[in-house]
Design a protein around this motif. Structure first.
Motif: not given
Length: 619
Positions: A237-246
């Protein structure tokens, strides 16, 4: 006089912080109205994760805040763990009353939300905390979960239980099917047909996901909830910015046990085929008789095979007893952690392969080795329970003789382990008459003296003295114990005590005079060496003018004495250890001190030394 336990007042259990908060609730401060019924009979309790939407309104219907998209929220439900998450008092009391799927309206006085004295959560900016408010709650789901991180940033919900208890750890090789979606349900990673393969501990998946998977067993299915502070970038998962949680949905398909035996990446055991039983309970951790097939290869481009039991041993397996120094140390360390039927690939550095062991003719010095090992089975040592006294003493003598052989080969830690094993077993041996008692005490004394000699060779003078004292406490005139203790005192620099023991030897047994005189002569030489070295170190220290600094102790070219004991060539004492060897090697005090781990597992000290720790302390 006996006291009836029921009459004794039991100490009242101290209430928890949440229980203390609930005590502050007064009638009428929290009212509930059901807007939509839920399903089933189950209600959430402490330890459950609750997932719910929340909309807060004033009494005249003005929305203050909401998780719902139509009211300005992100459409991401709130996740909390009852009993662990910080929440307002009204929800602490109200959420456990709800069913799954239920929608309810809670009318709260100010003291039930953010106006509570010492409220553990702060109100949002511009929140009307002094007003009576309506909290509309939709209970989406609740379930038992495992809290992986104390700050609740990583939580796992088990969907299907796995097999066994073993979980992946660094540097295991893992295969898993993984999908992911954001807190509001948007899919950001779909399941692939083939499992995703990665090495645990190499940052190949987000940190929080790896933490959660580290609690899973083989074939387990789970949902792992990860908040943004644990969402690190990775190949998965290369893009994680902007996610409060996954939310990660994970099926742990398989993992290959890979063990870094030394902790520095040099000795690696990789399981190729699973064995029978549970790890590590069914492994030959203790000294056992083992049967293995193995193929040895040079770790070079050609991977040249230098030995194969199936080819070079007429198809017969190698049979050996562990704990006796009969095979290279790296080989034995790995076999001890194998299950019957397991096949493992071991990559071994020279110092744990053949550099310190009899090297096959076709293995060059300094060669890195790879062994493919199959553990066919093993037999545990005989259980002494139910054996008669002569049989027990026969088994004890076999083990002690093995220890003596290891001592003569210079494998002092392995020898020590053998002597200690017998002494542990002796704790459960009860001689039945005076004759058996005498044999038992004599053998125990020999073992204590064997241990004293081993500790002396390992530089553990205090331990050597301790084991000599075990013999001398019962028999102060025991000549061999006096001699061993004197040697330990001399090695430790306590020359006066050493002299007393050597002189006492001659008083109690005239025949020991040659040994005692040789020891006293060695003691005199050693004392002179120490005094000469001290004079050399401090020479000129007080002759310098103010401001000058003397070079003290920068060189140590003192020649060590090579005088030997006058014991007859080939003569050996009754405990199987030649005293001459102890007299010759008086530099043992400079050897590294060993810690508790070496007492349990002889190779443990080398393992910790390779990690850079000469001693290991458990606090």
């Amino acid at each position: 006089m006996a006291v009836d336990e029921e009459m004794v007042p039991k100490k009242k259990k101290e209430p928890t912080e949440n229980e203390k908060r609930r005590m502050k609730i007064v009638p009428g401060s929290l009212m509930k109205a059901e807007m939509r019924p839920g399903g089933g009979d189950a209600r959430p309790s402490d330890g459950d994760q609750v997932i719910y939407h929340c909309t807060v309104r004033t009494l005249d219907g003005v929305v203050v805040e909401s998780t719902r998209l139509e009211y300005g929220g992100k459409d991401t439900p709130i996740r909390q763990v009852l009993g662990k998450s910080k929440m307002i008092l009204g929800l602490l009391e109200g959420l456990p009353t709800m069913l799954k799927g239920e929608v309810a309206m809670f009318k709260m006085k100010p003291e039930m939300h953010y106006c509570e004295v010492d409220c553990p959560v702060s109100p949002p900016s511009s929140f009307p905390q002094e007003d009576e408010l309506h909290f509309e709650i939709e209970m989406i789901d609740f379930s038992k979960v495992k809290v992986v991180s104390d700050d609740l940033g990583v939580i796992k919900k088990v969907v299907n239980e796995g097999l066994g208890w073993e979980s992946p750890r660094e540097p295991y090789e893992v295969k898993a099917r993984i999908s992911a979606k954001t807190g509001n349900g948007k899919v950001i990673l779909s399941h692939t047909q083939e499992p995703y393969c990665f090495t645990f501990g190499k940052s190949e998946v987000p940190k929080g996901l790896e933490m959660g998977m580290g609690t899973m067993s083989r074939e387990e299915k789970a949902v792992i909830y990860v908040t943004n502070q644990y969402l690190t970038e990775s190949p998965l998962l290369s893009m994680v910015e902007g996610f409060d949680e996954v939310h990660f949905e994970v099926e742990l398909v398989h993992f290959t046990q890979v063990r870094d035996m030394l902790g520095d990446g040099r000795l690696i055991k990789r399981r190729l085929r699973d064995g029978r039983g549970e790890f590590p309970m069914d492994c030959p951790l203790h000294d056992s008789l083992l049967r293995v097939h193995y193929k040895g290869m040079l770790l070079n481009e050609e991977k040249k095979v230098f030995y194969d039991t199936r080819v070079d041993n007429d198809g017969q397996p190698l049979e050996f007893s562990s704990g006796e120094g009969l095979i290279p140390e790296g080989f034995e360390m790995c076999v001890r952690l194998m299950l019957p039927g397991e096949i493992a690939l071991v990559t071994c550095p020279p110092d744990y392969a053949y550099d310190k062991f009899q090297r096959p003719v076709n293995v060059p010095e300094g060669a890195h080795i790879q062994w493919e090992i199959e553990l066919l089975g093993f037999e545990m040592p005989k259980d002494w329970t139910g054996m008669d006294f002569p049989s027990i003493m026969g088994e004890a003598e076999k083990i002690r003789n093995t220890g003596n052989r290891l001592f003569k080969e210079g494998k002092f830690e392995l020898a020590k382990a053998k002597y200690e094993k017998v002494l542990r077993e002796f704790n459960h041996v009860n001689p039945q008459d005076d004759e058996e008692g005498k044999v038992f005490v004599d053998t125990r004394n020999l073992l204590n003296l064997n241990l004293a000699a081993s500790y002396l060779k390992m530089g553990e003078c205090k331990k050597s003295i301790e084991y000599c004292n075990k013999v001398l406490d019962a028999n102060p005139a025991h000549v061999k114990a006096l001699y061993r203790r004197g040697m330990a005192y001399m090695t430790d620099g306590d020359f006066e005590e050493a002299k007393n023991d050597f002189e006492k030897m001659m008083k109690v047994d005239k025949s020991s005079e040659p040994d005692a005189m040789a020891a006293l002569q060695k003691l005199k030489q050693k004392k002179q060496e120490v005094e000469k070295k001290a004079r050399k170190q401090f020479k000129g220290l007080f002759d310098k003018k103010p401001g000058e600094i003397a070079d003290v102790g920068t060189q140590d070219t003192e020649e060590r004495s090579t005088s030997e004991n006058q014991t007859k060539d080939g003569e050996e004492d009754s405990d199987g250890i030649e005293e001459e060897a102890l007299l010759q090697d008086q530099d043992a005090a400079n050897a590294p001190r060993v810690g508790w781990f070496s007492h349990l597992w002889p190779t443990g000290r080398r393992l910790f030394s390779a990690l850079g720790f000469q001693r290991c302390t458990i606090l």
